[in-house]
Design an enzyme around this catalytic site. Sequence first.
Site, mmCIF file in Angstrom:
data_model
loop_
_atom_site.group_PDB
_atom_site.id
_atom_site.type_symbol
_atom_site.label_atom_id
_atom_site.label_comp_id
_atom_site.label_asym_id
_atom_site.label_seq_id
_atom_site.Cartn_x
_atom_site.Cartn_y
_atom_site.Cartn_z
ATOM 1 N N LYS A 67 0.875 -1.172 0.000
ATOM 2 C CA LYS A 67 0.000 0.000 0.000
ATOM 3 C C LYS A 67 0.906 1.213 0.000
ATOM 4 O O LYS A 67 1.821 1.310 0.823
ATOM 5 C CB LYS A 67 -0.906 0.033 1.223
ATOM 6 C CG LYS A 67 -1.771 1.303 1.231
ATOM 7 C CD LYS A 67 -2.842 1.288 2.291
ATOM 8 C CE LYS A 67 -2.317 1.749 3.627
ATOM 9 N NZ LYS A 67 -3.409 1.979 4.599
ATOM 10 N N ARG A 110 -10.104 -1.649 7.288
ATOM 11 C CA ARG A 110 -9.155 -2.627 7.863
ATOM 12 C C ARG A 110 -8.695 -2.200 9.254
ATOM 13 O O ARG A 110 -8.387 -3.022 10.108
ATOM 14 C CB ARG A 110 -8.024 -2.942 6.908
ATOM 15 C CG ARG A 110 -7.013 -1.836 6.553
ATOM 16 C CD ARG A 110 -6.048 -1.559 7.657
ATOM 17 N NE ARG A 110 -4.738 -1.200 7.220
ATOM 18 C CZ ARG A 110 -3.939 -0.371 7.891
ATOM 19 N NH1 ARG A 110 -4.351 0.228 8.996
ATOM 20 N NH2 ARG A 110 -2.731 -0.138 7.461
ATOM 21 N N HIS A 137 -12.287 11.188 11.307
ATOM 22 C CA HIS A 137 -12.795 10.358 10.200
ATOM 23 C C HIS A 137 -12.892 8.875 10.577
ATOM 24 O O HIS A 137 -13.886 8.213 10.292
ATOM 25 C CB HIS A 137 -11.851 10.555 9.002
ATOM 26 C CG HIS A 137 -12.218 9.753 7.804
ATOM 27 N ND1 HIS A 137 -13.350 9.996 7.064
ATOM 28 C CD2 HIS A 137 -11.603 8.684 7.218
ATOM 29 C CE1 HIS A 137 -13.417 9.132 6.071
ATOM 30 N NE2 HIS A 137 -12.377 8.323 6.141
ATOM 31 N N GLN A 138 -11.840 8.367 11.225
ATOM 32 C CA GLN A 138 -11.807 6.917 11.513
ATOM 33 C C GLN A 138 -12.815 6.501 12.587
ATOM 34 O O GLN A 138 -13.200 5.328 12.670
ATOM 35 C CB GLN A 138 -10.412 6.498 12.011
ATOM 36 C CG GLN A 138 -9.255 6.842 11.110
ATOM 37 C CD GLN A 138 -9.273 6.062 9.819
ATOM 38 O OE1 GLN A 138 -9.753 4.927 9.764
ATOM 39 N NE2 GLN A 138 -8.764 6.666 8.763
ATOM 40 N N MET A 219 -5.692 2.757 18.675
ATOM 41 C CA MET A 219 -5.618 2.663 17.223
ATOM 42 C C MET A 219 -4.982 3.878 16.547
ATOM 43 O O MET A 219 -4.682 3.842 15.371
ATOM 44 C CB MET A 219 -7.036 2.459 16.653
ATOM 45 C CG MET A 219 -7.762 1.262 17.217
ATOM 46 S SD MET A 219 -6.836 -0.292 17.115
ATOM 47 C CE MET A 219 -6.651 -0.473 15.350
HETATM 48 P P1 NAD Z 1 -8.760 12.991 11.715
HETATM 49 O O1 NAD Z 1 -7.796 14.045 11.296
HETATM 50 O O2 NAD Z 1 -10.044 12.846 10.991
HETATM 51 O O3 NAD Z 1 -9.109 13.175 13.282
HETATM 52 C C1 NAD Z 1 -8.079 13.441 14.207
HETATM 53 C C2 NAD Z 1 -8.561 13.116 15.606
HETATM 54 O O4 NAD Z 1 -7.487 13.399 16.525
HETATM 55 C C3 NAD Z 1 -9.736 13.974 16.058
HETATM 56 O O5 NAD Z 1 -10.491 13.258 17.002
HETATM 57 C C4 NAD Z 1 -9.023 15.156 16.725
HETATM 58 O O6 NAD Z 1 -9.849 15.862 17.642
HETATM 59 C C5 NAD Z 1 -7.914 14.415 17.437
HETATM 60 N N1 NAD Z 1 -6.775 15.271 17.755
HETATM 61 C C6 NAD Z 1 -6.135 16.121 16.916
HETATM 62 N N2 NAD Z 1 -5.119 16.730 17.583
HETATM 63 C C7 NAD Z 1 -5.146 16.235 18.858
HETATM 64 C C8 NAD Z 1 -4.354 16.462 20.012
HETATM 65 N N3 NAD Z 1 -3.342 17.310 20.000
HETATM 66 N N4 NAD Z 1 -4.641 15.779 21.145
HETATM 67 C C9 NAD Z 1 -5.669 14.894 21.157
HETATM 68 N N5 NAD Z 1 -6.457 14.631 20.097
HETATM 69 C C10 NAD Z 1 -6.192 15.293 18.954
HETATM 70 O O7 NAD Z 1 -7.930 11.641 11.704
HETATM 71 P P2 NAD Z 1 -8.450 10.143 11.536
HETATM 72 O O8 NAD Z 1 -8.454 9.786 10.091
HETATM 73 O O9 NAD Z 1 -9.673 9.923 12.346
HETATM 74 O O10 NAD Z 1 -7.216 9.336 12.176
HETATM 75 C C11 NAD Z 1 -6.977 9.383 13.568
HETATM 76 C C12 NAD Z 1 -5.622 8.773 13.846
HETATM 77 O O11 NAD Z 1 -5.625 7.395 13.483
HETATM 78 C C13 NAD Z 1 -4.467 9.415 13.080
HETATM 79 O O12 NAD Z 1 -3.398 9.592 13.972
HETATM 80 C C14 NAD Z 1 -4.112 8.379 12.037
HETATM 81 O O13 NAD Z 1 -2.759 8.440 11.639
HETATM 82 C C15 NAD Z 1 -4.419 7.107 12.804
HETATM 83 N N6 NAD Z 1 -4.631 5.914 11.973
HETATM 84 C C16 NAD Z 1 -4.125 4.746 12.427
HETATM 85 C C17 NAD Z 1 -4.305 3.598 11.690
HETATM 86 C C18 NAD Z 1 -3.772 2.283 12.206
HETATM 87 O O14 NAD Z 1 -3.777 1.299 11.467
HETATM 88 N N7 NAD Z 1 -3.376 2.199 13.442
HETATM 89 C C19 NAD Z 1 -4.991 3.645 10.466
HETATM 90 C C20 NAD Z 1 -5.535 4.849 10.047
HETATM 91 C C21 NAD Z 1 -5.360 6.009 10.814
#
Ligand code: NAD
Length: 321
Positions: A67, A110, A137-138, A219
């Site tokens: 990916k 996933r 978003h997630q 996550m």
């Molecule tokens: P998003 O940008 O839509 O949302 C970000 C989230 O983090 C929101 O809830 C926001 O309020 C919060 N946030 C932002 N800054 C913050 C801070 N300083 N302190 C606390 N909370 C804070 O992002 P998303 O697409 O929902 O993704 C969320 C996270 O999940 C990202 O870090 C992304 O990299 C991670 N992610 C992990 C995996 C995995 O496989 N583990 C997969 C996809 C995304």
Amino acid sequence: MIIVPEAAIGDLITPAQAFDAVEKVFASMSRRSAYNFPVIREAIGHADALYGFKSGFDRDSLALGLKSGGYWPGNADKGLTNHQSTVFLFDADTGKCRAIVGGNLLTALRTAAASAVSIKHLAPKGAKVLGMIGAGHQSAFQMRAAVDQRDFDRVIGWNYHPEMLSRLADTAAELGLPFEQASLEQIGAEADVIISITSSTAPILMDAHVKGGTHIACMGTDTKGKQEVDAALVARAMRFTDEIAQSISIGECQHAISAGLITEADIGELGNVINGDDPGRQTDDEVTLFDGTGVGLQDLAVAASVVEFAMENGVALDVDF
Ligand code: NAD
């Protein structure tokens, strides 16, 4: 070569099918039939973008590929998703490119499937209250996948940006569950399952917050420097992960490791619990923690399923390549 565009993905794979694909590949990883290659992730010095690729090979399913994509913070202003990714699958017998599959929705499915698999195998059986930390978003995908695993009767949630909590309220309403905004203390005391899915770089859920038996699916932490959970809480919990190498370097466990609170040997693989080689949770009073770092094999597993469904449904675009 098969092309499955991003717009077609939503009709081709359900959360349940993503769950099956991810549970199988975690099991294969722990049998050492499937392995991930080292992750590349670089700031490219253009458009503030982080670009990289995750790749691997599953000898059981013969899923081979990568990916590729990353994070382009300026995309929202262009009407595009900031996270962009595409999955490339290769024929394991010949090396020919077999398929190109849109990876954005698949990433959310996933990732949600991974925490749902952890809830299935590690959460207290009688879990009733789901605690959500994060409303990006997630988070909606996470909540939808989690509620299939236990008989939850309510959802409570906290977010750093409270104005985003409507996403959690709307998703809970869609699932027929009451939702309440909660403090971190309340989440730690009342939730039987907690999912953290934020981009935080400092601990949010502290050791003192969590009372009683709980399963925590961490996550959000998928990069060096990110952190959602107090290292002391990581040290107190029974820890499991998708892949230990990622857990200690880019996952939630990186902080407990660098503080000297745990060692690599203190982290179990979720795949071993799935395979019955690790008993996992023993009683409902324990705190279990899943460090879901996100591995390339998850992407390959769901993308391979999508290609199969696209071919079955006659919607795959087949091009000479
Ligand atoms: P998003 O940008 O839509 O949302 C970000 C989230 O983090 C929101 O809830 C926001 O309020 C919060 N946030 C932002 N800054 C913050 C801070 N300083 N302190 C606390 N909370 C804070 O992002 P998303 O697409 O929902 O993704 C969320 C996270 O999940 C990202 O870090 C992304 O990299 C991670 N992610 C992990 C995996 C995995 O496989 N583990 C997969 C996809 C995304």
